[in-house]
Design a protein around this motif. Sequence first.
Motif, PDB file in Angstrom:
ATOM      1  N   ALA A  66       0.836  -1.194   0.000  1.00 32.78           N
ATOM      2  CA  ALA A  66       0.000   0.000   0.000  1.00 32.78           C
ATOM      3  C   ALA A  66       0.869   1.242   0.000  1.00 32.78           C
ATOM      4  O   ALA A  66       1.799   1.376   0.789  1.00 32.78           O
ATOM      5  CB  ALA A  66      -0.904   0.000   1.226  1.00 32.78           C
ATOM      6  N   GLY A  67       0.553   2.173  -0.897  1.00 35.45           N
ATOM      7  CA  GLY A  67       1.273   3.440  -0.926  1.00 35.45           C
ATOM      8  C   GLY A  67       0.466   4.512  -0.243  1.00 35.45           C
ATOM      9  O   GLY A  67      -0.711   4.363   0.068  1.00 35.45           O
TER      10      GLY A  67
ATOM     11  N   SER B 124     -10.205   5.537  -7.120  1.00 32.17           N
ATOM     12  CA  SER B 124      -9.773   6.076  -5.836  1.00 32.17           C
ATOM     13  C   SER B 124      -8.542   6.956  -6.026  1.00 32.17           C
ATOM     14  O   SER B 124      -7.886   6.898  -7.075  1.00 32.17           O
ATOM     15  CB  SER B 124      -9.454   4.932  -4.874  1.00 32.17           C
ATOM     16  OG  SER B 124      -8.404   4.129  -5.389  1.00 32.17           O
ATOM     17  N   PRO B 125      -8.188   7.803  -5.043  1.00 32.69           N
ATOM     18  CA  PRO B 125      -7.007   8.672  -5.184  1.00 32.69           C
ATOM     19  C   PRO B 125      -5.738   7.873  -5.448  1.00 32.69           C
ATOM     20  O   PRO B 125      -5.542   6.775  -4.922  1.00 32.69           O
ATOM     21  CB  PRO B 125      -6.940   9.390  -3.836  1.00 32.69           C
ATOM     22  CG  PRO B 125      -8.339   9.366  -3.323  1.00 32.69           C
ATOM     23  CD  PRO B 125      -8.906   8.054  -3.777  1.00 32.69           C
TER      24      PRO B 125
ATOM     25  N   CYS C 255       3.003  -6.224 -14.797  1.00 31.46           N
ATOM     26  CA  CYS C 255       3.208  -6.476 -13.371  1.00 31.46           C
ATOM     27  C   CYS C 255       1.842  -6.739 -12.735  1.00 31.46           C
ATOM     28  O   CYS C 255       0.897  -6.031 -13.012  1.00 31.46           O
ATOM     29  CB  CYS C 255       3.835  -5.276 -12.684  1.00 31.46           C
ATOM     30  SG  CYS C 255       5.434  -4.792 -13.374  1.00 31.46           S
ATOM     31  N   GLN C 256       1.793  -7.718 -11.908  1.00 31.20           N
ATOM     32  CA  GLN C 256       0.582  -8.032 -11.175  1.00 31.20           C
ATOM     33  C   GLN C 256       0.933  -8.256  -9.716  1.00 31.20           C
ATOM     34  O   GLN C 256       2.078  -8.584  -9.390  1.00 31.20           O
ATOM     35  CB  GLN C 256      -0.098  -9.274 -11.752  1.00 31.20           C
ATOM     36  CG  GLN C 256       0.802 -10.490 -11.825  1.00 31.20           C
ATOM     37  CD  GLN C 256       0.124 -11.666 -12.495  1.00 31.20           C
ATOM     38  OE1 GLN C 256      -0.685 -12.349 -11.886  1.00 31.20           O
ATOM     39  NE2 GLN C 256       0.459 -11.909 -13.745  1.00 31.20           N
ATOM     40  N   PRO C 257      -0.024  -8.050  -8.806  1.00 30.39           N
ATOM     41  CA  PRO C 257       0.284  -8.238  -7.385  1.00 30.39           C
ATOM     42  C   PRO C 257       0.527  -9.704  -7.048  1.00 30.39           C
ATOM     43  O   PRO C 257      -0.114 -10.598  -7.615  1.00 30.39           O
ATOM     44  CB  PRO C 257      -0.965  -7.699  -6.681  1.00 30.39           C
ATOM     45  CG  PRO C 257      -2.051  -7.812  -7.694  1.00 30.39           C
ATOM     46  CD  PRO C 257      -1.401  -7.594  -9.026  1.00 30.39           C
ATOM     47  N   LYS C 258       1.449  -9.934  -6.155  1.00 33.46           N
ATOM     48  CA  LYS C 258       1.745 -11.304  -5.749  1.00 33.46           C
ATOM     49  C   LYS C 258       0.572 -11.897  -4.975  1.00 33.46           C
ATOM     50  O   LYS C 258       0.268 -13.090  -5.106  1.00 33.46           O
ATOM     51  CB  LYS C 258       3.011 -11.347  -4.890  1.00 33.46           C
ATOM     52  CG  LYS C 258       3.460 -12.748  -4.519  1.00 33.46           C
ATOM     53  CD  LYS C 258       4.787 -12.725  -3.777  1.00 33.46           C
ATOM     54  CE  LYS C 258       5.255 -14.143  -3.460  1.00 33.46           C
ATOM     55  NZ  LYS C 258       6.555 -14.141  -2.741  1.00 33.46           N
ATOM     56  N   SER C 259      -0.081 -11.082  -4.173  1.00 32.12           N
ATOM     57  CA  SER C 259      -1.238 -11.528  -3.387  1.00 32.12           C
ATOM     58  C   SER C 259      -2.401 -10.574  -3.635  1.00 32.12           C
ATOM     59  O   SER C 259      -2.724  -9.725  -2.800  1.00 32.12           O
ATOM     60  CB  SER C 259      -0.892 -11.578  -1.892  1.00 32.12           C
ATOM     61  OG  SER C 259       0.183 -12.452  -1.650  1.00 32.12           O
ATOM     62  N   PRO C 260      -3.047 -10.686  -4.798  1.00 35.29           N
ATOM     63  CA  PRO C 260      -4.106  -9.734  -5.128  1.00 35.29           C
ATOM     64  C   PRO C 260      -5.333  -9.911  -4.254  1.00 35.29           C
ATOM     65  O   PRO C 260      -5.660 -11.020  -3.815  1.00 35.29           O
ATOM     66  CB  PRO C 260      -4.416 -10.064  -6.596  1.00 35.29           C
ATOM     67  CG  PRO C 260      -4.021 -11.489  -6.745  1.00 35.29           C
ATOM     68  CD  PRO C 260      -2.830 -11.675  -5.863  1.00 35.29           C
TER      69      PRO C 260
ATOM     70  N   VAL D 110       0.363  -0.857  -8.680  1.00 36.07           N
ATOM     71  CA  VAL D 110      -0.292  -2.140  -8.926  1.00 36.07           C
ATOM     72  C   VAL D 110      -1.298  -2.448  -7.820  1.00 36.07           C
ATOM     73  O   VAL D 110      -2.406  -2.951  -8.092  1.00 36.07           O
ATOM     74  CB  VAL D 110       0.759  -3.262  -9.061  1.00 36.07           C
ATOM     75  CG1 VAL D 110       0.102  -4.631  -9.019  1.00 36.07           C
ATOM     76  CG2 VAL D 110       1.534  -3.102 -10.362  1.00 36.07           C
ATOM     77  N   ALA D 111      -0.960  -2.130  -6.566  1.00 36.91           N
ATOM     78  CA  ALA D 111      -1.903  -2.324  -5.466  1.00 36.91           C
ATOM     79  C   ALA D 111      -3.135  -1.440  -5.657  1.00 36.91           C
ATOM     80  O   ALA D 111      -4.267  -1.851  -5.392  1.00 36.91           O
ATOM     81  CB  ALA D 111      -1.227  -2.009  -4.132  1.00 36.91           C
ATOM     82  N   TRP D 112      -2.902  -0.226  -6.141  1.00 34.24           N
ATOM     83  CA  TRP D 112      -4.003   0.711  -6.408  1.00 34.24           C
ATOM     84  C   TRP D 112      -4.905   0.173  -7.524  1.00 34.24           C
ATOM     85  O   TRP D 112      -6.131   0.225  -7.422  1.00 34.24           O
ATOM     86  CB  TRP D 112      -3.405   2.064  -6.771  1.00 34.24           C
ATOM     87  CG  TRP D 112      -4.380   3.111  -7.175  1.00 34.24           C
ATOM     88  CD1 TRP D 112      -5.132   3.905  -6.350  1.00 34.24           C
ATOM     89  CD2 TRP D 112      -4.705   3.509  -8.524  1.00 34.24           C
ATOM     90  NE1 TRP D 112      -5.913   4.767  -7.098  1.00 34.24           N
ATOM     91  CE2 TRP D 112      -5.670   4.549  -8.430  1.00 34.24           C
ATOM     92  CE3 TRP D 112      -4.274   3.096  -9.780  1.00 34.24           C
ATOM     93  CZ2 TRP D 112      -6.207   5.171  -9.565  1.00 34.24           C
ATOM     94  CZ3 TRP D 112      -4.809   3.702 -10.908  1.00 34.24           C
ATOM     95  CH2 TRP D 112      -5.760   4.732 -10.793  1.00 34.24           C
ATOM     96  N   ILE D 113      -4.310  -0.351  -8.588  1.00 35.52           N
ATOM     97  CA  ILE D 113      -5.101  -0.938  -9.675  1.00 35.52           C
ATOM     98  C   ILE D 113      -5.918  -2.120  -9.158  1.00 35.52           C
ATOM     99  O   ILE D 113      -7.113  -2.254  -9.462  1.00 35.52           O
ATOM    100  CB  ILE D 113      -4.183  -1.373 -10.834  1.00 35.52           C
ATOM    101  CG1 ILE D 113      -3.585  -0.149 -11.536  1.00 35.52           C
ATOM    102  CG2 ILE D 113      -4.946  -2.247 -11.839  1.00 35.52           C
ATOM    103  CD1 ILE D 113      -2.532  -0.479 -12.580  1.00 35.52           C
TER     104      ILE D 113
END
Length: 366
Positions: A18-19, A47-48, A290-295, A352-355
């Motif tokens: 998370a950023g 989202s922002p 790139c995709q999240p490791k734990s989406p 990527v977490a935001w997406i």
Amino acid sequence: MTVRIRAWLTGMLVVATAGTLGSAATPRPGAPERTCGEAVRPTLSASPLPGVVTGRVAFYAAEYTPATLTVTRSTGMGTVNAVQPIASTYKPLVVELALRDVDSGRLRLNTPLATTAATRSIEFYPAGTNTLATLAQRAIVRSDNTAGDLLQQAVGTQRVTRSIRERSPCTSVFLTGKAAWAAQGFLQSAVLGQDLLAGAQRYAALPFEERLATATRLNANAMTYTGPEVEGAIDSYFRGPMYDPRIDLAFQHTSTAKAYADLVARVYGGDNLGPQTRRLFRSWLKDGCCQPKSPTLKAAYWGTKAGSGWRLLTLTGRVELPDGRVLAYAYLNDGSDTLEAEDMERQIPAVVAWIDRNLRTLATSR
């Protein structure tokens, strides 16, 4: 030689963290903006953005009906019909066209393609002779620039341009990567003239057929330079007084977030390929960046391709949910305050977490 610009990303799974969330990015002063296609208001607002993101951002994601790939609902941010660079996310388009040629018998998976001084692009490259299948995997998983160019030339640069234009009128792929960088690096004066900005603007304003003819000359002229010569020239351009975002838009591959997400939905599933080539294509995209490791979004398939460069980051993907629904997205960020490609890539986990969060909201908003 120290590589200061990269237009590729190695295939990897990115651990999405998370950023810090901030306000939407705004365009850099003086950045050009032109649009293509109708203005679209997404169903949901994204989202922002993470606070690390600066510059111009357009993001569009949609849910598509599996049978017709028509949009049922969408989310987005920014001007989703603004024309922006797509960087190395164009490579799956070229790979898919090469695999369609394999299915038709025009090419084979084991067709040998040689790297020479003329065909070698910037950065790392596949030495010697490699099969089409090897180069296709490298183009997606390692975002190898030379592999992408070799495949584009094997299909035919004009065929690539026309095919992509037919499928997505707002998406432009005229030049090989090497030719685009050579043009930006002021190595194409024999075709463009002695004023780089004026030549870039003339080229960008040409009617399609004239631009395609000029692009063919630029592709040929770029092969008179070695990869290291082009790499040195583009590095000097990005750091020198001739740098201008209008030049970038003239020569780079471009699309809009809306048009490119729609194209990704149609291409990344491999639905136009035969069983063997489809299986290969999907496996390479599954290993792409790139995709999240734990989406948080649970997917049956997630195919991705990213691109990066000077002030530039692009992220694209197609997600197939366990219930058969299809999502696709395009994140286009240019004009960033972050200069180096390596530093742009450090933003990837947060973006990527935001997406992932926005895709989850989209998928559960029924």
